[in-house]
Design a protein around this motif. Structure first.
Motif, PDB file in Angstrom:
ATOM      1  N   MET A   1      49.273  38.898  47.019  1.00  0.00           N
ATOM      2  CA  MET A   1      47.689  39.472  46.257  1.00  0.00           C
ATOM      3  C   MET A   1      47.018  40.247  47.089  1.00  0.00           C
ATOM      4  SD  MET A   1      44.213  37.389  45.398  1.00  0.00           S
ATOM      5  CE  MET A   1      44.869  36.284  43.934  1.00  0.00           C
ATOM      6  N   LYS A   2      46.161  41.757  46.006  1.00  0.00           N
ATOM      7  CA  LYS A   2      45.778  42.625  46.497  1.00  0.00           C
ATOM      8  C   LYS A   2      44.451  42.588  47.053  1.00  0.00           C
ATOM      9  CE  LYS A   2      49.642  45.798  46.022  1.00  0.00           C
ATOM     10  NZ  LYS A   2      50.404  47.232  44.681  1.00  0.00           N
ATOM     11  N   GLU A  27      46.853  48.393  38.108  1.00  0.00           N
ATOM     12  CA  GLU A  27      47.295  46.913  39.286  1.00  0.00           C
ATOM     13  C   GLU A  27      48.279  45.806  37.993  1.00  0.00           C
ATOM     14  OE1 GLU A  27      49.575  45.087  42.077  1.00  0.00           O
ATOM     15  OE2 GLU A  27      48.136  46.692  42.957  1.00  0.00           O
ATOM     16  N   LYS A  28      49.640  45.387  38.217  1.00  0.00           N
ATOM     17  CA  LYS A  28      50.214  44.506  37.226  1.00  0.00           C
ATOM     18  C   LYS A  28      50.256  42.961  38.280  1.00  0.00           C
ATOM     19  CE  LYS A  28      50.571  47.592  34.577  1.00  0.00           C
ATOM     20  NZ  LYS A  28      49.379  47.462  33.661  1.00  0.00           N
ATOM     21  N   GLY A  29      49.724  43.022  39.571  1.00  0.00           N
ATOM     22  CA  GLY A  29      49.826  41.679  40.487  1.00  0.00           C
ATOM     23  C   GLY A  29      48.340  40.699  40.892  1.00  0.00           C
ATOM     24  N   ASP A  30      48.103  40.028  41.442  1.00  0.00           N
ATOM     25  CA  ASP A  30      47.183  39.536  41.598  1.00  0.00           C
ATOM     26  C   ASP A  30      45.359  40.297  41.918  1.00  0.00           C
ATOM     27  OD1 ASP A  30      48.333  37.058  40.109  1.00  0.00           O
ATOM     28  OD2 ASP A  30      48.763  35.724  41.363  1.00  0.00           O
ATOM     29  N   LEU A  31      45.284  40.287  42.360  1.00  0.00           N
ATOM     30  CA  LEU A  31      44.216  40.633  42.569  1.00  0.00           C
ATOM     31  C   LEU A  31      42.039  40.693  42.823  1.00  0.00           C
ATOM     32  CD1 LEU A  31      43.670  44.571  43.351  1.00  0.00           C
ATOM     33  CD2 LEU A  31      42.869  44.350  40.526  1.00  0.00           C
ATOM     34  N   ASN A 133      38.876  38.094  34.212  1.00  0.00           N
ATOM     35  CA  ASN A 133      39.241  37.386  35.747  1.00  0.00           C
ATOM     36  C   ASN A 133      37.937  36.620  35.517  1.00  0.00           C
ATOM     37  OD1 ASN A 133      36.060  38.435  35.886  1.00  0.00           O
ATOM     38  ND2 ASN A 133      36.910  40.336  34.817  1.00  0.00           N
ATOM     39  N   HIS A 172      44.279  35.650  37.480  1.00  0.00           N
ATOM     40  CA  HIS A 172      44.440  36.435  38.395  1.00  0.00           C
ATOM     41  C   HIS A 172      43.971  37.920  38.987  1.00  0.00           C
ATOM     42  CE1 HIS A 172      48.806  34.711  37.407  1.00  0.00           C
ATOM     43  NE2 HIS A 172      48.073  34.695  36.483  1.00  0.00           N
ATOM     44  N   VAL A 173      43.346  37.672  38.347  1.00  0.00           N
ATOM     45  CA  VAL A 173      41.739  38.798  38.946  1.00  0.00           C
ATOM     46  C   VAL A 173      40.156  37.793  39.420  1.00  0.00           C
ATOM     47  CG1 VAL A 173      40.746  40.912  38.206  1.00  0.00           C
ATOM     48  CG2 VAL A 173      43.411  40.773  37.755  1.00  0.00           C
ATOM     49  N   GLU A 210      48.935  41.216  49.972  1.00  0.00           N
ATOM     50  CA  GLU A 210      49.620  42.029  50.453  1.00  0.00           C
ATOM     51  C   GLU A 210      49.371  43.809  51.464  1.00  0.00           C
ATOM     52  OE1 GLU A 210      52.218  45.312  47.300  1.00  0.00           O
ATOM     53  OE2 GLU A 210      51.733  42.834  47.465  1.00  0.00           O
TER      54      GLU A 210
END
Length: 412
Positions: A1-2, A27-31, A133, A172-173, A210
């Protein structure tokens, strides 16, 4: 996660909010998205606080109406529903928030509404445009003490709260607020001006992120404020220790408290331009090298206080202890210390706490002070640089070490 943090300049208007959507959509990952109050909202909220404190209800109502109208107009321009628009600043800052006879406590209850409403608006806009989100409420998760306006975070409790909230969610967001927290008895608190960076760093530490990215209106970390110095130079990377030194000296790009939470977990912290998201910007990380260009940092609105024993005796250890106990209790931010056998001088931020501190210091010491000052710190100085910066200025104090010069000057 960023973790992404967007400051007030990033979300000051409808186009800024749209730009946040463009950036986070990449951004495709968790955020986790940490957002400040929009534009100059915090300054406007401070005017509401001061107007109410001075019993100027008409002024307070006018300021509140302007803040609410601005937020609702932006929501309307973004195509958000009437329900979302009307929910923004629905709490009347004049009639709905009780007055308390403690300025700092009262301040935090009103000023926190800036982040609460900017995050609601951003979360609603992202949800309406394909970025699903969950809105997290930091006053319920980031638990602090009651040092209002500069609250200290209960790291253990807050970390557990954040990890639990994220771990139990299917999202995930996440969108949340910078700068603010809450006490165990449900009062709002703030972490100090520009504290949203610190919020982002804490969240990154709690979840072992991350990376952290601070999106700013500058290309990255520069060797000087481009508003004050021409031909600034981008610093592409710097160590955690260098970043702490620059932030403590007054560099505006990063909040001083933001470094330790990421350094402890070796999390890289990026500073990138929100208006040019493809540019790399700068990164603060674990490297072992110094910045190889001179760095100029201006700290404005300073006050130089000089103390001398009334009986002309030496300033000894017990005197220093008494002086700094008073300074600490009155929450003065010391940016420079200079001592001799019979005097000690400190340069501090000129805040509303200064008069009471000087009054108490004057009971035991002969106190003189100068206001209307700036402190210039030059990292990587040289005799030529020092001579140039001192020329044609009224200098009150100069302090130099091997690599650093600090000059207290009268503001022009």
């Amino acid at each position: 996660m960023k973790v992404y943090k967007f400051g007030g300049a990033s979300v000051k208007d409808a186009e800024g909010i749209r730009n946040v959507l463009r950036i986070v959509s990449r951004e495709k990952g968790d955020l986790i998205i940490v957002v400040s109050a929009m534009g100059k909202t915090t300054n406007a909220l401070e005017r509401v606080v001061n107007a109410r404190w001075e019993n100027c209800e008409d002024v307070a109502l006018s300021e509140y109406a302007a803040i609410r109208n601005q937020h609702q107009a932006i929501a309307k321009e973004l195509g958000l529903s009437q329900t979302v628009q009307q929910a923004l600043f629905a709490t009347n800052l004049v009639s709905d928030i009780p007055f308390v006879d403690n300025y700092d406590l009262f301040y935090d209850q009103i000023v926190c509404t800036g982040e609460l409403n900017s995050s609601r608006l951003l979360s609603a806009y992202l949800n309406a445009n394909g970025v699903e989100n969950e809105l997290l409420m930091m006053p319920q998760l980031l638990i602090t003490d009651t040092t209002y306006r500069e609250a200290k975070v209960n790291m253990t409790v807050s970390a557990e709260n954040v990890r639990q909230a994220i771990g139990q969610s299917k999202a995930h967001v996440f969108v949340t607020q910078g700068f603010i927290g809450g006490t165990p008895d449900k009062h709002f608190t703030t972490l100090g001006r520009e504290g949203s960076d610190y919020s982002a760093a804490l969240l990154a530490n709690f979840i072992d992120a991350e990376s952290v990215t601070i999106w700013k209106d500058v290309p990255g970390i520069l060797n000087a404020d481009p508003r004050l110095v021409e031909n600034t130079i981008l610093i592409p990377e710097l160590s955690y220790s260098e970043a702490v030194e620059l932030a403590y000296s007054g560099a505006q790009v990063i909040h001083p408290k933001s470094i330790r939470p990421v350094e402890n977990k070796k999390i890289p912290l990026y500073v990138r331009p929100f208006n040019a998201p493809d540019e790399a910007g700068s990164v603060i990380c674990e490297i072992n090298k110094r910045v190889n260009v001179p760095v100029y940092i201006w700290r404005k609105n300073q006050l130089l206080i000089t103390m001398k024993a009334k009986d002309f005796s030496f300033i000894l250890e017990e005197s220093l202890s008494a002086i700094f106990d008073i300074i600490n209790r009155h929450r003065l931010k010391v940016s420079l210390i200079q001592s001799s056998a019979v005097t000690i001088s400190v340069c501090v931020d000129n805040t509303r706490y200064v008069p009471d501190a000087i009054k108490e210091l004057s009971k035991a010491f002969a106190v003189t002070y100068n206001d209307g000052l700036s402190l210039l710190t030059i990292r990587g100085t040289s005799p030529e640089i020092l001579a140039r910066e001192q020329a044609n200025r009224e200098i009150l104090l100069t302090q130099t070490t091997r690599r650093t010069a600090r000059i207290v000057v009268k503001e022009g």
